[in-house]
Design an enzyme around this catalytic site. Structure first.
Site, PDB file in Angstrom:
ATOM      1  N   GLU A  39      -5.384 -11.784 -12.927  1.00  0.00           N
ATOM      2  CA  GLU A  39      -4.306 -11.897 -11.345  1.00  0.00           C
ATOM      3  C   GLU A  39      -3.781 -12.955 -10.733  1.00  0.00           C
ATOM      4  OE1 GLU A  39      -5.620  -8.457  -8.527  1.00  0.00           O
ATOM      5  OE2 GLU A  39      -7.518  -9.309  -8.801  1.00  0.00           O
ATOM      6  N   ARG A  74     -13.804  -1.501 -11.135  1.00  0.00           N
ATOM      7  CA  ARG A  74     -13.240  -2.987 -10.654  1.00  0.00           C
ATOM      8  C   ARG A  74     -14.229  -3.456  -8.830  1.00  0.00           C
ATOM      9  NH1 ARG A  74      -8.070  -4.617  -7.283  1.00  0.00           N
ATOM     10  NH2 ARG A  74      -8.707  -3.207  -6.577  1.00  0.00           N
ATOM     11  N   ASN A 106       0.336  -7.348  -9.368  1.00  0.00           N
ATOM     12  CA  ASN A 106       0.708  -6.657  -8.371  1.00  0.00           C
ATOM     13  C   ASN A 106       0.060  -8.306  -7.461  1.00  0.00           C
ATOM     14  OD1 ASN A 106       1.399  -4.397  -8.655  1.00  0.00           O
ATOM     15  ND2 ASN A 106      -0.314  -3.964  -7.307  1.00  0.00           N
ATOM     16  N   ASP A 107      -1.111  -8.716  -7.675  1.00  0.00           N
ATOM     17  CA  ASP A 107      -1.452 -10.040  -7.295  1.00  0.00           C
ATOM     18  C   ASP A 107      -0.661 -11.133  -8.629  1.00  0.00           C
ATOM     19  OD1 ASP A 107      -3.159  -9.978  -4.865  1.00  0.00           O
ATOM     20  OD2 ASP A 107      -4.291  -8.390  -6.092  1.00  0.00           O
ATOM     21  N   ARG A 131     -10.759   1.496  -7.443  1.00  0.00           N
ATOM     22  CA  ARG A 131     -10.989   0.909  -6.466  1.00  0.00           C
ATOM     23  C   ARG A 131     -11.788   1.151  -6.197  1.00  0.00           C
ATOM     24  NH1 ARG A 131      -4.399   1.244  -6.901  1.00  0.00           N
ATOM     25  NH2 ARG A 131      -3.967  -1.072  -7.365  1.00  0.00           N
ATOM     26  N   ARG A 186       2.616 -10.020  -1.503  1.00  0.00           N
ATOM     27  CA  ARG A 186       3.182  -9.022  -1.850  1.00  0.00           C
ATOM     28  C   ARG A 186       3.410  -8.195  -0.447  1.00  0.00           C
ATOM     29  NH1 ARG A 186      -2.081  -6.855  -4.299  1.00  0.00           N
ATOM     30  NH2 ARG A 186      -1.476  -4.687  -3.771  1.00  0.00           N
ATOM     31  N   HIS A 207       1.127  -1.083  -0.243  1.00  0.00           N
ATOM     32  CA  HIS A 207      -0.053  -0.047  -0.100  1.00  0.00           C
ATOM     33  C   HIS A 207       0.968   0.956   0.474  1.00  0.00           C
ATOM     34  CE1 HIS A 207      -4.138  -1.705   0.389  1.00  0.00           C
ATOM     35  NE2 HIS A 207      -3.736  -2.671   1.266  1.00  0.00           N
ATOM     36  N   CYS A 251      -3.148  -2.727 -14.453  1.00  0.00           N
ATOM     37  CA  CYS A 251      -3.341  -1.736 -13.683  1.00  0.00           C
ATOM     38  C   CYS A 251      -2.193  -1.692 -12.857  1.00  0.00           C
ATOM     39  CB  CYS A 251      -4.858  -1.777 -13.513  1.00  0.00           C
ATOM     40  SG  CYS A 251      -5.023  -2.843 -13.025  1.00  0.00           S
TER      41      CYS A 251
HETATM   42  C1  PEP Z   1      -2.954  -5.892  -9.086  1.00  0.00           C
HETATM   43  O1  PEP Z   1      -3.203  -6.425  -7.883  1.00  0.00           O
HETATM   44  O2  PEP Z   1      -2.497  -5.301  -9.575  1.00  0.00           O
HETATM   45  C2  PEP Z   1      -4.066  -4.668  -8.433  1.00  0.00           C
HETATM   46  C3  PEP Z   1      -3.982  -3.784  -9.627  1.00  0.00           C
HETATM   47  O3  PEP Z   1      -5.266  -4.801  -7.784  1.00  0.00           O
HETATM   48  P1  PEP Z   1      -4.878  -4.221  -6.296  1.00  0.00           P
HETATM   49  O4  PEP Z   1      -3.478  -3.566  -6.097  1.00  0.00           O
HETATM   50  O5  PEP Z   1      -5.776  -3.293  -5.508  1.00  0.00           O
HETATM   51  O6  PEP Z   1      -5.152  -5.245  -5.829  1.00  0.00           O
HETATM   52 MG    MG Z   2      -4.966  -6.505  -7.218  1.00  0.00          MG
END
Ligand code: PEP
Ligand code: MG
Length: 548
Positions: A407, A318, A430-431, A282, A441, A180, A478
């Protein structure tokens, strides 16, 4: 000191630390109950004064939140209950904690708006206990001047009140490149260093120079070093002003540049950014810190504001992504052993269909009065059946475009089948990194595995992009990978059709695209895929790029 660099540029300033909640000391016998009760009243009074002063300095919506909190702390019933416990022999910290916890239970039982204030009470309890024990007040610091925020890690709730005018840079002890803190730093457009274990020892007031590009933190920097960094930063910004408008490669291949949006205070900046729309809205911010889901009307109002700010442009909403790093009491269970692998994202909708129904109805209602092009996508899609069911529900609400986030590796591997049932994809790197490398993560110590330059991750993106192209489906990225200008070129070379990132990251990405042809992007993508590891992929691509 060294950690993981996030965002671009450098910034210098004095450290202000975010103090952790005070631990409750072991219970002790009370010698003078009247004095204990008086100390409790004084601690609560100090909390009220401190919050009042902060409210006066904050201004705007932050001020209202702090004033409301000060009013709660000033409630005489609370002080009387804690004082009564002290007079019966409970020591100050435990008397305060018990009084606050009692209040909290009553609020939660009252439900609705009251229950949503439970988190505020926890914060007040921590502040009062810290005052009583003479410890630093927990939460965001407020030294009265701009500062470099140093914290163990930052949760979304910590940062809602963070003032972008005052925070020069962020440094966290924990956290990885997709934590975050990293997402927040990019949203604020400030340099950050995450996963820096040595930062645990940085004292308040110490001057530091934070380099977001290479993750270095210089201690007590010489004035010349600060001036040099500021000069580099000025030149970088000047260079970027030469590139504006829709994203295009040097030979005119369009790549939509979109913004990620995650909180109401980001809306004005996001709408003013030179971007073709929102690539990732988000919606979790509406649901966080609450005891129950927001109503249809409340959601519709929030969505309407976003659609109005992006009238005529694309907004990819989303649906709720609860679970793992975003737990919600009404949507996720607290007793899962592995919440990242549990009922999260779209899976919560299978367990509680009404949650998604209400959200889709609110999105549809807000979209009806708007000229924004509203696309809706689901987080954490694993198999085509989930995507098909989601798309059917989206369309049943009259929303024409339903997509899936990619993801989970299974979704990337079977994107050809997913493409048959939904209209577009958005890759959440990211995921996707977390699940591809079985690496949490949020752990800075696993940053190497979570590096979005990992060739295995890029192979999955290539697979998904190939399937999307075969079916004529747009595919965006994204996740945080889209914010790295060199990696953005690789992603475009792999077949990605749009990139979504924090507004502050877009100018560098736009400039990189404008100075490379699609064929060059494809060559860079091939170089990255052939590399043995993330470091080699990154350095080969960076050294083969033309500087904008
Ligand atoms: C991701 O997982 O890359 C994503 C964009 O969603 P979040 O970071 O909100 O999990
Ligand atoms: Mg994600």
């Amino acid at each position: 000191m060294r950690g993981i660099g996030v965002g671009t540029g450098s910034a210098a300033g004095p450290v202000a630390r975010m103090a952790p909640p005070p631990p409750l000391p072991a219970p002790r016998a009370v010698g003078d109950p009247a004095a204990e009760a008086a100390a409790i009243r004084a601690a609560l009074g100090a909390v009220v004064t401190d919050l009042g002063e902060r409210a006066a300095r904050a201004g705007g919506p932050g001020s209202e939140v702090l004033t409301a909190q000060a009013l709660m702390a000033a409630d005489p019933v609370l002080a009387d209950r804690a004082a009564a416990l002290a007079e019966q022999g409970t020591d100050g910290p435990h008397a305060l904690a018990a009084a606050f916890d009692g209040f909290r239970a009553e609020l939660v039982a009252a439900g609705g708006y009251f229950a949503e204030r439970a988190a505020d009470l926890d914060d007040l309890r921590d502040r009062a206990v810290a005052q009583l024990l003479g410890l630093p007040v927990p939460g965001l610091p407020d030294p009265g001047h701009p500062y470099v925020l140093v914290a163990d890690d930052l949760a979304p709730a910590d940062t809602a009140l963070l003032d972008p005018q005052r925070v020069l840079a962020l440094v966290t002890v924990r956290g990885g490149p997709t934590s975050h803190t990293a997402i927040l730093a990019k949203a604020l457009g400030v340099p950050a260093v995450v996963g820096c274990a040595d930062a645990a020892d940085l004292a308040d007031g110490r001057r530091v120079l934070v380099h977001g590009t290479d993750g270095m933190i210089e201690l007590d920097p010489a004035p010349e070093a600060v001036e040099r960094a500021a000069d580099r930063e000025r030149r970088r910004r000047e260079r970027l002003t030469g590139y504006q408008g829709p994203g295009r490669t040097a030979d005119g291949h369009p790549v939509a540049l979109l913004v990620n949006l995650g909180a109401p205070h980001e809306l004005a900046g996001a709408a003013a950014a030179d971007a073709e729309g929102v690539g990732l809205f988000r919606t979790e911010f509406l649901f966080l810190d609450r005891a129950e889901a927001p109503s249809l009307a409340e959601q519709a109002t929030a969505y309407r504001q976003v659609f109005a700010a992006f009238a005529g442009r694309r907004v990819i909403v989303r649906t709720l992504d609860a679970g793992a790093d975003k737990p919600l009491p009404f949507a996720t269970s607290a007793d899962e052993e592995n919440p990242a692998l549990g009922i999260r994202g779209l899976r919560t909708a299978a367990r509680d269909p009404q949650l998604l129904e209400t959200q889709l109805a609110a999105i549809a209602e807000a979209a009806r009065d708007s000229t924004a092009q509203v696309w809706v996508m689901a987080p954490m899609v694993s198999i085509p059946r989930e995507a098909a069911e989601f798309a059917a529900r989206v369309r049943a609400h009259g929303l024409p475009l339903a997509g899936a986030m990619i993801e989970v590796p299974a979704a990337a591997l079977r994107a050809d089948r997913l493409a048959e049932v939904c209209d577009f994809f958005s890759v959440g790197t990211n995921d996707l990194a977390q699940y591809t490398f079985a690496a949490d993560r949020t752990l800075g110590s696993l940053a190497q595995l979570l590096d979005p330059w990992q060739p295995a991750l890029l192979t999955l993106v290539a697979t998904a992009a190939g399937s999307a192209a075969e079916h004529g489906r747009p595919i965006g990225v994204c996740g945080e990978a889209a914010a790295d200008p060199a990696l953005a070129l690789v992603l475009v070379g792999l077949g990605v059709t749009s990139l979504s990132a924090a507004p502050a990251s877009l100018p560098e990405v736009r400039a990189a695209l404008a100075t490379h042809t699609l064929a060059e992007c494809r060559e860079l993508a091939a170089l990255a895929l052939l590399a043995d590891d993330a470091t080699t992929a990154r350095s080969r691509v960076r050294s083969s790029m033309t500087a904008p």
